[in-house]
Design an enzyme around this catalytic site. Structure first.
Site, PDB file in Angstrom:
ATOM      1  N   ASP A  39     -15.341  46.265  25.613  1.00 28.51           N
ATOM      2  CA  ASP A  39     -14.033  45.598  25.627  1.00 28.51           C
ATOM      3  C   ASP A  39     -13.461  45.469  24.212  1.00 28.51           C
ATOM      4  OD1 ASP A  39     -14.343  45.448  28.331  1.00 28.51           O
ATOM      5  OD2 ASP A  39     -14.849  43.309  28.381  1.00 28.51           O
ATOM      6  N   GLU A 116      -9.965  33.366  42.173  1.00 28.00           N
ATOM      7  CA  GLU A 116     -11.098  33.928  42.902  1.00 28.00           C
ATOM      8  C   GLU A 116     -12.187  34.269  41.897  1.00 28.00           C
ATOM      9  OE1 GLU A 116      -9.776  37.353  45.254  1.00 28.00           O
ATOM     10  OE2 GLU A 116      -7.833  36.356  45.392  1.00 28.00           O
ATOM     11  N   LYS A 118     -14.627  36.538  39.982  1.00 29.66           N
ATOM     12  CA  LYS A 118     -14.577  37.967  39.645  1.00 29.66           C
ATOM     13  C   LYS A 118     -15.964  38.537  39.890  1.00 29.66           C
ATOM     14  CE  LYS A 118     -13.087  41.341  36.284  1.00 29.66           C
ATOM     15  NZ  LYS A 118     -14.290  42.164  36.287  1.00 29.66           N
ATOM     16  N   ASP A 120     -18.928  40.976  40.132  1.00 30.71           N
ATOM     17  CA  ASP A 120     -19.267  42.081  39.247  1.00 30.71           C
ATOM     18  C   ASP A 120     -19.879  43.222  40.049  1.00 30.71           C
ATOM     19  OD1 ASP A 120     -19.380  43.447  36.933  1.00 30.71           O
ATOM     20  OD2 ASP A 120     -21.036  42.314  36.052  1.00 30.71           O
ATOM     21  N   ARG A 144     -13.018  53.519  43.885  1.00 29.78           N
ATOM     22  CA  ARG A 144     -11.800  53.545  43.066  1.00 29.78           C
ATOM     23  C   ARG A 144     -11.615  54.893  42.371  1.00 29.78           C
ATOM     24  NH1 ARG A 144     -10.892  49.238  38.270  1.00 29.78           N
ATOM     25  NH2 ARG A 144     -12.426  50.575  37.264  1.00 29.78           N
ATOM     26  N   TYR A 236     -17.115  42.033  49.772  1.00 31.39           N
ATOM     27  CA  TYR A 236     -16.182  40.904  49.822  1.00 31.39           C
ATOM     28  C   TYR A 236     -14.755  41.434  49.771  1.00 31.39           C
ATOM     29  CZ  TYR A 236     -20.116  37.816  48.934  1.00 31.39           C
ATOM     30  OH  TYR A 236     -21.294  37.140  49.025  1.00 31.39           O
ATOM     31  N   LYS A 326     -12.556  36.398  31.541  1.00 29.66           N
ATOM     32  CA  LYS A 326     -13.955  36.818  31.433  1.00 29.66           C
ATOM     33  C   LYS A 326     -14.821  35.749  30.782  1.00 29.66           C
ATOM     34  CE  LYS A 326     -13.877  41.583  32.143  1.00 29.66           C
ATOM     35  NZ  LYS A 326     -14.538  42.819  31.779  1.00 29.66           N
ATOM     36  N   CYS A 419     -55.180  52.222  23.086  1.00 27.87           N
ATOM     37  CA  CYS A 419     -54.894  51.175  24.066  1.00 27.87           C
ATOM     38  C   CYS A 419     -55.310  49.813  23.520  1.00 27.87           C
ATOM     39  CB  CYS A 419     -55.627  51.481  25.367  1.00 27.87           C
ATOM     40  SG  CYS A 419     -55.518  50.128  26.553  1.00 27.87           S
ATOM     41  N   CYS A 422     -58.488  48.673  25.957  1.00 27.20           N
ATOM     42  CA  CYS A 422     -59.784  49.372  26.030  1.00 27.20           C
ATOM     43  C   CYS A 422     -60.048  50.234  24.805  1.00 27.20           C
ATOM     44  CB  CYS A 422     -59.862  50.226  27.280  1.00 27.20           C
ATOM     45  SG  CYS A 422     -58.804  51.684  27.196  1.00 27.20           S
ATOM     46  N   CYS A 437     -52.211  54.725  28.574  1.00 28.68           N
ATOM     47  CA  CYS A 437     -53.655  54.724  28.450  1.00 28.68           C
ATOM     48  C   CYS A 437     -54.148  55.478  29.682  1.00 28.68           C
ATOM     49  CB  CYS A 437     -54.172  53.292  28.460  1.00 28.68           C
ATOM     50  SG  CYS A 437     -55.955  53.228  28.700  1.00 28.68           S
ATOM     51  N   CYS A 442     -59.874  51.592  32.397  1.00 32.68           N
ATOM     52  CA  CYS A 442     -59.338  50.592  31.477  1.00 32.68           C
ATOM     53  C   CYS A 442     -59.182  49.265  32.238  1.00 32.68           C
ATOM     54  CB  CYS A 442     -57.984  51.047  30.950  1.00 32.68           C
ATOM     55  SG  CYS A 442     -57.143  49.788  29.981  1.00 32.68           S
TER      56      CYS A 442
HETATM   57  N1  LIG Z   1     -20.605  48.910  28.874  1.00 35.67           N
HETATM   58  C1  LIG Z   1     -19.886  50.010  28.930  1.00 35.67           C
HETATM   59  O1  LIG Z   1     -20.224  51.022  28.335  1.00 35.67           O
HETATM   60  C2  LIG Z   1     -18.630  50.040  29.735  1.00 35.67           C
HETATM   61  C3  LIG Z   1     -17.899  51.216  29.886  1.00 35.67           C
HETATM   62  C4  LIG Z   1     -16.761  51.190  30.678  1.00 35.67           C
HETATM   63  C5  LIG Z   1     -16.361  50.007  31.277  1.00 35.67           C
HETATM   64  N2  LIG Z   1     -17.118  48.888  31.097  1.00 35.67           N
HETATM   65  C6  LIG Z   1     -16.736  47.617  31.700  1.00 35.67           C
HETATM   66  O2  LIG Z   1     -16.080  47.841  32.911  1.00 35.67           O
HETATM   67  C7  LIG Z   1     -15.034  46.940  33.028  1.00 35.67           C
HETATM   68  C8  LIG Z   1     -13.736  47.687  33.071  1.00 35.67           C
HETATM   69  O3  LIG Z   1     -13.660  48.128  34.287  1.00 35.67           O
HETATM   70  P1  LIG Z   1     -12.528  47.747  35.297  1.00 35.67           P
HETATM   71  O4  LIG Z   1     -11.382  48.612  35.076  1.00 35.67           O
HETATM   72  O5  LIG Z   1     -13.187  47.754  36.619  1.00 35.67           O
HETATM   73  O6  LIG Z   1     -12.027  46.305  34.915  1.00 35.67           O
HETATM   74  P2  LIG Z   1     -12.615  44.920  35.213  1.00 35.67           P
HETATM   75  O7  LIG Z   1     -13.948  45.020  35.811  1.00 35.67           O
HETATM   76  O8  LIG Z   1     -12.525  44.133  33.975  1.00 35.67           O
HETATM   77  O9  LIG Z   1     -11.596  44.331  36.281  1.00 35.67           O
HETATM   78  C9  LIG Z   1     -11.037  44.998  37.401  1.00 35.67           C
HETATM   79  C10 LIG Z   1     -11.913  44.990  38.568  1.00 35.67           C
HETATM   80  O10 LIG Z   1     -12.307  43.705  38.933  1.00 35.67           O
HETATM   81  C11 LIG Z   1     -12.826  43.781  40.224  1.00 35.67           C
HETATM   82  N3  LIG Z   1     -12.721  42.498  40.923  1.00 35.67           N
HETATM   83  C12 LIG Z   1     -13.755  41.654  41.123  1.00 35.67           C
HETATM   84  N4  LIG Z   1     -13.397  40.578  41.804  1.00 35.67           N
HETATM   85  C13 LIG Z   1     -12.079  40.712  42.067  1.00 35.67           C
HETATM   86  C14 LIG Z   1     -11.143  39.897  42.771  1.00 35.67           C
HETATM   87  N5  LIG Z   1     -11.498  38.720  43.317  1.00 35.67           N
HETATM   88  N6  LIG Z   1      -9.881  40.343  42.848  1.00 35.67           N
HETATM   89  C15 LIG Z   1      -9.513  41.521  42.289  1.00 35.67           C
HETATM   90  N7  LIG Z   1     -10.364  42.336  41.616  1.00 35.67           N
HETATM   91  C16 LIG Z   1     -11.629  41.933  41.502  1.00 35.67           C
HETATM   92  C17 LIG Z   1     -12.158  44.937  40.875  1.00 35.67           C
HETATM   93  O11 LIG Z   1     -13.131  45.905  41.169  1.00 35.67           O
HETATM   94  C18 LIG Z   1     -11.256  45.487  39.829  1.00 35.67           C
HETATM   95  O12 LIG Z   1     -11.195  46.859  39.860  1.00 35.67           O
HETATM   96  C19 LIG Z   1     -15.043  46.039  31.834  1.00 35.67           C
HETATM   97  O13 LIG Z   1     -15.771  44.875  32.114  1.00 35.67           O
HETATM   98  C20 LIG Z   1     -15.780  46.885  30.826  1.00 35.67           C
HETATM   99  O14 LIG Z   1     -16.427  46.097  29.889  1.00 35.67           O
HETATM  100  C21 LIG Z   1     -18.212  48.881  30.353  1.00 35.67           C
HETATM  101 ZN   LIG Z   2     -56.745  51.075  28.188  1.00 35.24          ZN
END
Ligand SMILES: NC(=O)c1ccc[n+]([C@@H]2O[C@H](COP(=O)([O-])OP(=O)(O)OC[C@H]3O[C@@H](n4cnc5c(N)ncnc54)[C@H](O)[C@@H]3O)[C@@H](O)[C@H]2O)c1
Ligand SMILES: [Zn+2]
Length: 703
Positions: A39, A116, A118, A120, A144, A236, A326, A419, A422, A437, A442
């Site tokens: 991000d 709501e 969020k 993951d 998506r 959900y 977030k 190891c 052992c 090992c 062992c």
């Molecule tokens: N670590 C990495 O290398 C890397 C790489 C790419 C993306 N990411 C992460 O992925 C995310 C970006 O992806 P994104 O475009 O999905 O954005 P996002 O996850 O920040 O937000 C959008 C998503 O939230 C979800 N969501 C969950 N609850 C919801 C609700 N109640 N209502 C509506 N939507 C809801 C939906 O799937 C929607 O597509 C970020 O958190 C980013 O950090 C990480």
């Molecule tokens: Zn061992």
């Protein structure tokens, strides 16, 4: 370089980095960096592009959502783009968003928000179409993808129990929904399922997934629907569309309607008239974060009114009428004091970081995994370094990177050449990341083998835990317990057992020589051990601890070889199987086949199995556990059902693993009878086959 070309170069390098991480995250489901770091890069790019709009290109990561669709799935265009959300990281950013919302609407217009959780996970679009008698059936499930085009994962989606396969006319009416509609929502992997999946991966010597989100994404995009069913994803619902347009006048009504129609709706959502109320909701949600059973990474705040949403519209890749607040990442910074090495069941050495205890998201973390030698190298971490530690849900904390803002440590981490238990030399095979090992006797390995063998989900020997195994082996605890600096001082004792098979010759007298065990618990243990001989073949296979053989592989093997002979004969056939034969078993690839073959080529392993046979193991090759709700059931449909077309009922049953047959026999599990059911109903009554109606059938799908 001119200033402009410097900025251009900076923008290009940010884009390149983002594309790299997006590929790892969206396509490989295995990110290298924290979301918060991703991000930060994204926000830097956004800021630069905002200052230099002329440099924005359509292929910039700021302009598009998600990753390329994966090969192997049909690509289908979305009815309207599936977007991302803009983020807010603190109160000020949230208020700024609300101000922008108010400013874009006519002065004085009131705005109501819906909060709501969020979730993951990853979003899915589910398309429902009309079926007979006013009902709706699930027709298609899409990921998506890149936002405009998704992957068709319908078969996998059908195995998710919280996705209704059909919605009855009565429910549609009550919810105020048409027969044709689209539901969007989030598919998540509950923490318990995630943990189980990773435990299995570890047992099988396979890589673990970084977090439940990546695990869910990987699962929904496997080409093996049974795996999806086994892993128990959850769905959900939060959006309801028709031909790409929001159907109902408000978000709160949408959630209510979805619930009425039988979708799982996150019940933690609530309406808010002011940002202060929103902030209270956020505070409460963050406090509940660890108790939900699934991961959330923030709160989504939406403008409730559909009409206002339409007027607010969209920016590049996100709606203006919603924002994702977030939570702070569950990471902390602490110092690396040292590294210990644990020897696992397969002999694998795992480096464990000993940390200055640090409080992260509600718990004190003093150990973190460093996975393997490659990981240490990748991190470039040294003892004395300050490191960033991340913790997700129930997962083992891990070191994410060195914190360069502190003085660097000076002591290199030395991977042992021998190891630690052992003292035999450790080896690393070509193409492997792990050092092992390979000393088959062992003590560390034997201990882990026994613990694995006895564990719940494997041979299930109640009462044979850490302390007892240590005593049986004549050892004290070897690894320090969580939170303790040193392992307890070893107390020398004579080992009572030297292999798994020795468990089965233990006597009451022997057990009574151990500490903390009385006559009664000794008898219980002996009964448990005796009872475990009756475990089915697949459990024994799992218990043997063959590399790459987890629960599912063990079940597939048992099922396959059950057809080659009765019980022990099946086991023998498996031990004698060539690599080619093994590869012919569904889902078993060359690597797994090789590991199995190699295992049984070992004289010792074969001897062990033969001994278990002589000791009275039954090796029953029972049918694999049900992976689908209706597996093993046969249905016959007759007459006109009140809401379902016969074709749709058939699709539903088959998707859930059941069979549909044209004629009634003793093997029929259920006859589903509607109006004007004729001779089939008579036949069912004659044979005593159970007859059910449509409602009972739908009830099997939780509807
Ligand atoms: N670590 C990495 O290398 C890397 C790489 C790419 C993306 N990411 C992460 O992925 C995310 C970006 O992806 P994104 O475009 O999905 O954005 P996002 O996850 O920040 O937000 C959008 C998503 O939230 C979800 N969501 C969950 N609850 C919801 C609700 N109640 N209502 C509506 N939507 C809801 C939906 O799937 C929607 O597509 C970020 O958190 C980013 O950090 C990480
Ligand atoms: Zn061992």
């Amino acid at each position: 370089m001119s200033v402009e070309s410097k900025i251009e170069a900076r923008i290009e390098s940010l884009r390149e980095a983002l594309r790299h991480h997006e590929y790892l995250y969206y396509v490989e489901d295995s990110p290298e960096i924290l979301d918060a770091e991703y991000d930060t890069l994204m926000n830097q790019l956004k800021a630069l592009e905002a200052e230099h709009p002329e440099l924005i290109t359509p292929d910039s990561p700021t302009q598009r959502v998600g990753g390329r669709p994966k090969e192997g799935f049909a690509k289908v265009a979305h009815s309207r783009p599936m977007l991302s959300l803009d983020n807010a990281y603190n109160e000020a950013e949230l208020r700024a968003w609300a101000d922008r919302v108010h400013a874009a609407l006519p002065a004085g217009e009131t705005v109501e928000f819906v909060c709501e959780l969020k979730l993951d996970g990853l979003s899915l679009a589910l398309h429902y179409g009309a079926s007979a008698n006013g009902a709706s059936v699930l027709q298609r499930g899409l990921t998506r993808g890149d936002g405009t085009t998704g992957e068709d994962v319908t078969t996998n989606v059908r195995t998710i129990r919280s996705v209704p396969l059909a919605v009855s006319a009565a429910k549609l009416k009550k919810a105020g929904m048409p027969q044709q509609f689209e539901v969007r929502g989030e598919v998540v992997m509950p923490q318990a399922a995630f943990q189980r999946m990773n435990e299995e991966a570890v047992a099988a010597g396979l890589p673990v997934k970084a977090n439940p989100r990546n695990a869910a994404a990987g699962t929904i995009r496997t080409l093996e629907p049974n795996i999806v069913a086994q892993r128990r994803l959850d769905f959900y619902a939060y959006f309801l569309l028709r031909e790409g347009e929001t159907l109902l006048p408000g978000q709160q009504e949408t959630l209510d309607a979805l619930k009425t129609a039988g979708f799982r709706v996150n019940m933690h959502g609530s309406s808010a008239k002011t940002i202060d109320t929103v902030l209270k909701f956020i505070e409460k949600a963050e406090a509940q974060r660890d108790d939900l059973g699934y991961e959330i990474d923030g709160v989504v705040v939406k403008v409730n009114s559909t009409a206002q949403q339409a007027r607010l519209g969209f920016t590049g890749k996100a709606p203006r009428w919603a924002i994702a607040y977030k939570f702070a990442a569950r990471a902390g910074v602490t110092q690396l004091k040292g590294v210990g090495f644990q020897v696992g069941r397969t002999g694998k050495l795992t480096p464990v970081a000993r940390l200055t205890p640090v409080f992260i998201g509600g718990t004190t973390v003093s150990n973190a995994t460093l996975h393997n030698a490659d990981e240490i190298q990748r991190l470039g971490v040294r003892i004395g370094d300050w490191v960033q530690v991340e913790r997700g849900g129930d997962v083992i904390p891990k070191i994410v990177k060195v914190d360069e803002s502190h003085p660097r440590g000076t002591e290199e981490i030395e991977f042992p050449t021998h190891c630690p238990v052992c003292d035999e030399p450790v080896v690393r095979e070509e193409g492997e990341v792990d050092w092992r090992c390979v000393n088959a006797s062992c003590p560390a390995r034997l201990r882990e083998e026994l613990l694995h063998f006895a564990s719940r989900g494997v041979m299930n020997i109640e009462g044979l835990g850490d302390a007892l195994v240590a005593q049986l082996l004549g050892q004290a605890e070897m690894a320090p317990a969580e939170g303790e600096e040193e392992a307890a001082e070893p107390v020398a004792r004579k080992a009572l057992i030297h292999s798994v098979a020795d468990l089965y010759t233990l006597t009451m007298d022997q057990l009574l020589t151990l500490e903390r065990i009385g006559q009664k618990s000794a008898q219980t243990l002996l009964d448990e051990i005796e009872r475990s001989k009756k475990n089915p073949l697949w459990r024994v296979l799992l218990g043997l601890g063959i590399r790459h053989v987890g629960e599912r592989t063990a079940q597939l093997l048992a099922e396959e070889f059950a057809s080659r002979g009765q019980d022990y004969e099946a086991m023998q056939a498996l031990m004698d199987a060539t690599e080619e034969e093994l590869q012919r078993v569904p889902e078993i690839g060359p690597k797994v086949a090789e590991a199995i073959h190699e295992f049984f080529a070992g004289h010792k392993n074969r001897q062990l199995v033969e001994r278990l046979h002589k000791l009275g193991f039954s090796f029953t090759a029972e049918k694999r556990q049900k992976t689908s709700q209706l597996e093993g059931m046969t249905f016959v449909l007759t007459g006109t059902l009140p809401t379902l077309k016969r074709e749709d009922a058939k699709t539903m049953i088959e998707a859930a693993g059941g069979k549909v047959s044209g004629s009634v026999s003793k093997k029929t599990t259920y006859v589903v009878a509607g109006d004007e059911a004729g001779s089939k109903l008579d036949k069912a009554n004659e044979l005593g086959v159970k007859v059910i109606d449509e409602a009972a059938l739908l009830a099997m799908f939780g509807q």
